[in-house]
Design a protein around this motif. Structure first.
Motif, PDB file in Angstrom:
ATOM      1  N   ALA A  49       0.826  -1.189   0.043  1.00 23.36           N
ATOM      2  CA  ALA A  49       0.131   0.009   0.113  1.00 23.36           C
ATOM      3  C   ALA A  49       0.995   1.179   0.021  1.00 23.36           C
ATOM      4  N   ALA A  50       1.752   1.110   0.773  1.00 24.89           N
ATOM      5  CA  ALA A  50       2.852   2.395   0.534  1.00 24.89           C
ATOM      6  C   ALA A  50       3.576   2.575  -0.566  1.00 24.89           C
ATOM      7  N   VAL A  67     -10.844   6.969   1.183  1.00 28.37           N
ATOM      8  CA  VAL A  67     -10.542   5.784   0.372  1.00 28.37           C
ATOM      9  C   VAL A  67     -11.785   4.953   0.567  1.00 28.37           C
ATOM     10  N   VAL A  68     -12.345   4.708  -0.610  1.00 28.99           N
ATOM     11  CA  VAL A  68     -13.477   3.546  -0.751  1.00 28.99           C
ATOM     12  C   VAL A  68     -13.132   2.400  -1.656  1.00 28.99           C
ATOM     13  N   SER A  69     -13.429   0.854  -1.098  1.00 30.35           N
ATOM     14  CA  SER A  69     -13.117   0.076  -1.947  1.00 30.35           C
ATOM     15  C   SER A  69     -14.326  -0.835  -1.850  1.00 30.35           C
ATOM     16  N   PRO A  70     -14.491  -1.715  -3.168  1.00 29.06           N
ATOM     17  CA  PRO A  70     -15.580  -2.818  -3.040  1.00 29.06           C
ATOM     18  C   PRO A  70     -15.191  -3.986  -2.378  1.00 29.06           C
ATOM     19  N   ALA A  71     -16.162  -4.462  -1.664  1.00 25.77           N
ATOM     20  CA  ALA A  71     -16.000  -5.754  -0.852  1.00 25.77           C
ATOM     21  C   ALA A  71     -16.206  -6.834  -1.656  1.00 25.77           C
ATOM     22  N   MET A  72     -15.499  -7.940  -1.278  1.00 24.97           N
ATOM     23  CA  MET A  72     -14.802  -8.383  -0.390  1.00 24.97           C
ATOM     24  C   MET A  72     -13.314  -8.182  -0.689  1.00 24.97           C
ATOM     25  N   GLY A  73     -12.754  -8.111  -1.920  1.00 32.22           N
ATOM     26  CA  GLY A  73     -11.411  -8.369  -2.687  1.00 32.22           C
ATOM     27  C   GLY A  73     -10.595  -6.827  -2.014  1.00 32.22           C
ATOM     28  N   GLY A  74     -11.365  -5.814  -2.017  1.00 30.29           N
ATOM     29  CA  GLY A  74     -10.823  -4.291  -1.799  1.00 30.29           C
ATOM     30  C   GLY A  74     -10.669  -3.928  -0.516  1.00 30.29           C
ATOM     31  N   VAL A  75     -11.263  -4.748   0.484  1.00 32.64           N
ATOM     32  CA  VAL A  75     -11.428  -4.268   1.735  1.00 32.64           C
ATOM     33  C   VAL A  75     -10.032  -4.048   2.542  1.00 32.64           C
ATOM     34  N   ILE A  76      -9.199  -5.041   2.284  1.00 34.93           N
ATOM     35  CA  ILE A  76      -7.983  -4.944   3.110  1.00 34.93           C
ATOM     36  C   ILE A  76      -7.165  -3.940   2.393  1.00 34.93           C
ATOM     37  N   ILE A  77      -7.002  -4.006   0.914  1.00 29.51           N
ATOM     38  CA  ILE A  77      -6.020  -2.898   0.497  1.00 29.51           C
ATOM     39  C   ILE A  77      -6.539  -1.583   0.567  1.00 29.51           C
ATOM     40  N   GLY A  78      -7.894  -1.442   0.509  1.00 31.53           N
ATOM     41  CA  GLY A  78      -8.372  -0.151   0.901  1.00 31.53           C
ATOM     42  C   GLY A  78      -8.070   0.374   2.217  1.00 31.53           C
ATOM     43  N   HIS A  79      -8.125  -0.400   3.362  1.00 31.70           N
ATOM     44  CA  HIS A  79      -7.830   0.041   4.723  1.00 31.70           C
ATOM     45  C   HIS A  79      -6.338   0.418   4.456  1.00 31.70           C
ATOM     46  N   PRO A 109     -21.304  15.244   0.729  1.00 29.08           N
ATOM     47  CA  PRO A 109     -21.372  15.721  -0.860  1.00 29.08           C
ATOM     48  C   PRO A 109     -20.161  16.269  -1.304  1.00 29.08           C
ATOM     49  N   GLY A 110     -19.771  15.658  -2.486  1.00 29.71           N
ATOM     50  CA  GLY A 110     -18.439  16.447  -2.815  1.00 29.71           C
ATOM     51  C   GLY A 110     -17.077  15.709  -2.422  1.00 29.71           C
ATOM     52  N   GLN A 111     -17.258  14.848  -1.517  1.00 28.67           N
ATOM     53  CA  GLN A 111     -15.800  14.382  -0.898  1.00 28.67           C
ATOM     54  C   GLN A 111     -15.211  13.542  -1.835  1.00 28.67           C
ATOM     55  N   LYS A 112     -14.009  13.994  -1.968  1.00 24.75           N
ATOM     56  CA  LYS A 112     -12.928  13.522  -2.943  1.00 24.75           C
ATOM     57  C   LYS A 112     -12.440  11.931  -2.708  1.00 24.75           C
ATOM     58  N   VAL A 113     -12.578  11.036  -3.400  1.00 30.97           N
ATOM     59  CA  VAL A 113     -12.507   9.815  -3.328  1.00 30.97           C
ATOM     60  C   VAL A 113     -11.338   9.080  -4.098  1.00 30.97           C
ATOM     61  N   LEU A 114     -10.536   8.139  -3.601  1.00 33.56           N
ATOM     62  CA  LEU A 114      -9.797   7.349  -4.056  1.00 33.56           C
ATOM     63  C   LEU A 114     -10.353   5.681  -4.182  1.00 33.56           C
ATOM     64  N   MET A 115     -10.900   5.343  -5.337  1.00 33.79           N
ATOM     65  CA  MET A 115     -11.790   3.993  -5.148  1.00 33.79           C
ATOM     66  C   MET A 115     -10.530   2.950  -5.405  1.00 33.79           C
ATOM     67  N   MET A 116     -10.407   1.971  -4.502  1.00 33.03           N
ATOM     68  CA  MET A 116      -9.443   0.903  -4.469  1.00 33.03           C
ATOM     69  C   MET A 116      -9.830  -0.500  -4.557  1.00 33.03           C
ATOM     70  N   GLU A 117      -9.260  -0.949  -5.539  1.00 31.55           N
ATOM     71  CA  GLU A 117      -9.350  -2.354  -5.914  1.00 31.55           C
ATOM     72  C   GLU A 117      -8.242  -3.337  -5.488  1.00 31.55           C
ATOM     73  N   ASP A 118      -8.321  -4.625  -5.470  1.00 31.18           N
ATOM     74  CA  ASP A 118      -7.137  -5.431  -5.413  1.00 31.18           C
ATOM     75  C   ASP A 118      -6.629  -5.649  -6.920  1.00 31.18           C
ATOM     76  N   VAL A 119      -7.638  -6.396  -7.454  1.00 35.35           N
ATOM     77  CA  VAL A 119      -7.084  -6.889  -9.035  1.00 35.35           C
ATOM     78  C   VAL A 119      -8.171  -6.372  -9.955  1.00 35.35           C
ATOM     79  N   VAL A 120      -7.822  -5.548 -10.960  1.00 34.52           N
ATOM     80  CA  VAL A 120      -8.831  -5.364 -12.065  1.00 34.52           C
ATOM     81  C   VAL A 120      -8.640  -6.234 -13.272  1.00 34.52           C
ATOM     82  N   THR A 121      -9.741  -6.906 -13.960  1.00 31.98           N
ATOM     83  CA  THR A 121      -9.441  -7.829 -14.831  1.00 31.98           C
ATOM     84  C   THR A 121     -10.260  -7.307 -16.157  1.00 31.98           C
ATOM     85  N   THR A 122     -11.535  -6.863 -15.832  1.00 32.49           N
ATOM     86  CA  THR A 122     -12.215  -6.282 -16.840  1.00 32.49           C
ATOM     87  C   THR A 122     -12.650  -4.780 -16.668  1.00 32.49           C
TER      88      THR A 122
END
Length: 197
Positions: A49-50, A67-79, A109-122
Motif C-alpha cells: 500500500a505504501a 478511500v472507498v473500496s468494493p468488498a470483499m477483495g478491496g477491503v484490506i488494500i483499501g484499509h 457531498p463532493g468528498q474526494k474519493v480514491l476508489m481502491m481495488e485489489d485486482v482489475v480484470t475487465t
C-alpha cells in the motif's frame, strides 16, 4: 518498489498461482493472483500500500479525502491505502447485487474519493463501484489497484494507478487455447454469484 520486488512479495505469499483458472470476471486464464494471500500479512500489506501511495501524483494524493473500496477483495488494500494516506477507509457491499454503502458508512457531498481495488480484470466491478460512490455523493478523483491484469481493457473516467500491470491473456470459455483447455479449470476466487469483473 520495483516490479521484481512486487512480484517477489506475491511469490513469497503463494499469491501467484499457475494452472487453469476461472477468474471472477468469468474469463479463463493460466495465472491467478490471490491477493488475499498477499494481504494476510499486515506488514506485507502495509508495504504494498505504501508503494502504491508513493506512485500517486502529489496533486491527486493531496486532494483525496477518503478511500472507498468494493468488498470483499478491496477491503484490506483499501484499509491499508487509508493508513498509507492518513485517511479513513470505507467499503461498499453488494447485499442485493448492487454496490452500496452500509454499516453506517456515508460520504459527505463532493468528498474526494480514491476508489481502491485489489485486482482489475475487465474493470466492470470497478466502474460499478465508482458509480455507487457517485450515487452516494462522493467524487471519485482516482482509481487504484494492486494489479491491473486487464491488458489495457479497463477504462475509467478518472486516472487509474495500478501498483503492477500484468499482461496475462484471459479467454472466454469458448475461446480457450488447446493447452489451457487440456487442464481442468478451477475457480479459486471467493465470489460465487454471477461474475461481474
Amino acid at each position: 518498489m520495483t516490479e521484481d520486488e512486487i512480484l517477489a512479495e506475491f511469490r513469497a505469499s503463494d499469491a501467484l498461482l499457475e494452472g487453469h483458472f476461472i477468474l471472477s470476471s468469468g474469463r479463463h486464464g493460466a495465472q491467478y493472483l490471490q491477493c488475499a494471500r498477499l494481504l494476510m500479512n499486515p506488514a506485507r500489506a502495509a508495504r504494498v500500500a505504501a508503494a502504491l501511495a508513493d506512485k500517486l501524483p502529489g496533486n491527486i494524493r493531496r486532494s483525496i479525502d477518503i478511500v472507498v473500496s468494493p468488498a470483499m477483495g478491496g477491503v484490506i488494500i483499501g484499509h491499508e491505502m487509508g493508513r498509507a494516506l492518513g485517511l479513513d477507509a470505507l467499503f461498499l457491499e453488494r447485499p442485493e447485487g448492487t454496490f452500496e454503502l452500509r454499516r453506517g458508512f456515508r460520504l459527505q457531498p463532493g468528498q474526494k474519493v480514491l476508489m481502491m481495488e485489489d485486482v482489475v480484470t475487465t474493470g466492470l466491478s470497478s466502474r460499478e463501484a465508482i458509480q455507487a460512490i457517485q450515487d452516494a455523493g462522493g467524487e471519485v478523483i482516482a482509481a487504484g489497484a494492486l494489479i491491473d491484469r486487464s491488458n489495457g481493457a479497463a477504462q475509467f473516467d478518472v486516472p487509474f494507478f495500478p501498483l503492477l500491470t500484468l499482461d496475462v491473456p484471459s479467454y472466454a470459455a469458448e475461446e480457450l487455447p488447446p493447452e489451457l483447455a487440456a487442464i481442468p479449470a478451477i475457480k479459486p476466487g471467493s465470489r460465487t454469484e454471477t461474475p461481474a469483473g
